[in-house]
Design a protein around this motif. Structure first.
Motif, mmCIF file in Angstrom:
data_model
loop_
_atom_site.group_PDB
_atom_site.id
_atom_site.type_symbol
_atom_site.label_atom_id
_atom_site.label_comp_id
_atom_site.label_asym_id
_atom_site.label_seq_id
_atom_site.Cartn_x
_atom_site.Cartn_y
_atom_site.Cartn_z
ATOM 1 N N LEU A 13 0.860 -1.185 0.000
ATOM 2 C CA LEU A 13 0.000 0.000 0.000
ATOM 3 C C LEU A 13 0.891 1.228 0.000
ATOM 4 O O LEU A 13 1.650 1.446 0.945
ATOM 5 C CB LEU A 13 -0.929 0.020 1.220
ATOM 6 C CG LEU A 13 -1.743 1.306 1.404
ATOM 7 C CD1 LEU A 13 -2.654 1.579 0.211
ATOM 8 C CD2 LEU A 13 -2.543 1.245 2.704
ATOM 9 N N VAL A 14 0.816 1.999 -1.058
ATOM 10 C CA VAL A 14 1.573 3.243 -1.179
ATOM 11 C C VAL A 14 0.620 4.382 -0.838
ATOM 12 O O VAL A 14 -0.405 4.556 -1.504
ATOM 13 C CB VAL A 14 2.141 3.427 -2.608
ATOM 14 C CG1 VAL A 14 2.848 4.767 -2.740
ATOM 15 C CG2 VAL A 14 3.063 2.266 -2.963
ATOM 16 N N VAL A 15 0.954 5.138 0.207
ATOM 17 C CA VAL A 15 0.145 6.287 0.604
ATOM 18 C C VAL A 15 0.999 7.521 0.332
ATOM 19 O O VAL A 15 1.879 7.868 1.119
ATOM 20 C CB VAL A 15 -0.287 6.208 2.088
ATOM 21 C CG1 VAL A 15 -1.203 7.381 2.436
ATOM 22 C CG2 VAL A 15 -0.973 4.872 2.384
ATOM 23 N N ASP A 16 0.753 8.141 -0.815
ATOM 24 C CA ASP A 16 1.588 9.250 -1.275
ATOM 25 C C ASP A 16 0.796 10.062 -2.297
ATOM 26 O O ASP A 16 0.210 9.493 -3.219
ATOM 27 C CB ASP A 16 2.862 8.694 -1.921
ATOM 28 C CG ASP A 16 3.942 9.744 -2.119
ATOM 29 O OD1 ASP A 16 3.624 10.930 -2.336
ATOM 30 O OD2 ASP A 16 5.126 9.364 -2.068
ATOM 31 N N ASP A 17 0.794 11.378 -2.141
ATOM 32 C CA ASP A 17 0.057 12.239 -3.067
ATOM 33 C C ASP A 17 0.848 12.562 -4.333
ATOM 34 O O ASP A 17 0.301 13.116 -5.274
ATOM 35 C CB ASP A 17 -0.362 13.537 -2.373
ATOM 36 C CG ASP A 17 0.821 14.384 -1.938
ATOM 37 O OD1 ASP A 17 1.833 13.809 -1.460
ATOM 38 O OD2 ASP A 17 0.757 15.624 -2.053
ATOM 39 N N ASP A 18 2.117 12.188 -4.387
ATOM 40 C CA ASP A 18 2.975 12.507 -5.524
ATOM 41 C C ASP A 18 2.873 11.416 -6.593
ATOM 42 O O ASP A 18 3.345 10.290 -6.394
ATOM 43 C CB ASP A 18 4.419 12.659 -5.051
ATOM 44 C CG ASP A 18 5.334 13.209 -6.119
ATOM 45 O OD1 ASP A 18 5.289 12.716 -7.271
ATOM 46 O OD2 ASP A 18 6.104 14.137 -5.812
ATOM 47 N N ASP A 19 2.251 11.765 -7.736
ATOM 48 C CA ASP A 19 2.065 10.803 -8.823
ATOM 49 C C ASP A 19 3.392 10.277 -9.363
ATOM 50 O O ASP A 19 3.511 9.096 -9.697
ATOM 51 C CB ASP A 19 1.275 11.431 -9.978
ATOM 52 C CG ASP A 19 -0.172 11.720 -9.614
ATOM 53 O OD1 ASP A 19 -0.705 11.058 -8.700
ATOM 54 O OD2 ASP A 19 -0.778 12.608 -10.250
ATOM 55 N N ILE A 20 4.393 11.135 -9.448
ATOM 56 C CA ILE A 20 5.691 10.724 -9.991
ATOM 57 C C ILE A 20 6.353 9.698 -9.078
ATOM 58 O O ILE A 20 6.908 8.705 -9.543
ATOM 59 C CB ILE A 20 6.598 11.952 -10.228
ATOM 60 C CG1 ILE A 20 5.994 12.810 -11.347
ATOM 61 C CG2 ILE A 20 8.021 11.528 -10.562
ATOM 62 C CD1 ILE A 20 6.641 14.150 -11.543
#
Length: 145
Positions: A13-20
């Protein structure tokens, strides 16, 4: 190189707002031919909702958590997560741009497995995914709450 799974049915589960950054993690998984499912949330609210939603994030799982996000940041999510008896045992690695010592101390106080600063990664996310590959070959994860 043969395709492989880090560990039987481990979800990332990746919780990150950065699409890149999310795409970089996905590319590293593909490059290393690791087939484990990856689920993404863009902030702590969405991450908690996925964890609490039956079947959205299958156990066992690990969480790669950014700190600096809108609505609910990573430290706020960690506080809620550790208070919830159903998801409190989650294995969490912080993957963030924050080099602030207070953030690092606060994350470890909430029992993160590791604190990784994105700018310190000279080869993108490859080493992080390689580390997870080794980690999951050794540890036993909780499959139930």
């Amino acid at each position: 190189m043969a395709e492989r799974v880090i560990s039987e049915e481990v979800t990332i589960l990746v919780v990150d707002d950065d699409d890149i950054d999310a795409m970089g993690i996905e590319r590293a998984l593909k490059s290393l031919r690791i087939l484990n499912p990856m689920v993404r949330a863009r902030d702590g609210i969405e991450g908690l909702a996925l964890l609490r939603s039956h079947g959205a994030v299958r156990r066992p799982y690990i969480i790669l958590l950014d700190i600096n996000m809108p609505r609910m940041n990573g430290l706020e999510m960690l506080a809620v997560l550790r208070e919830d008896p159903i998801i409190s045992s989650a294995v969490v690695f912080v993957l963030t741009t924050s080099k602030i010592d207070e953030d690092r101390v606060a994350a470890y106080a909430k029992h993160v497995a590791g604190y990784i600063v994105k700018s310190e990664m000279c080869d993108g996310f490859m080493r992080v995914i390689e580390m997870l590959d080794r980690y999951w070959r050794i540890v036993e994860l909780p499959t139930k709450s």
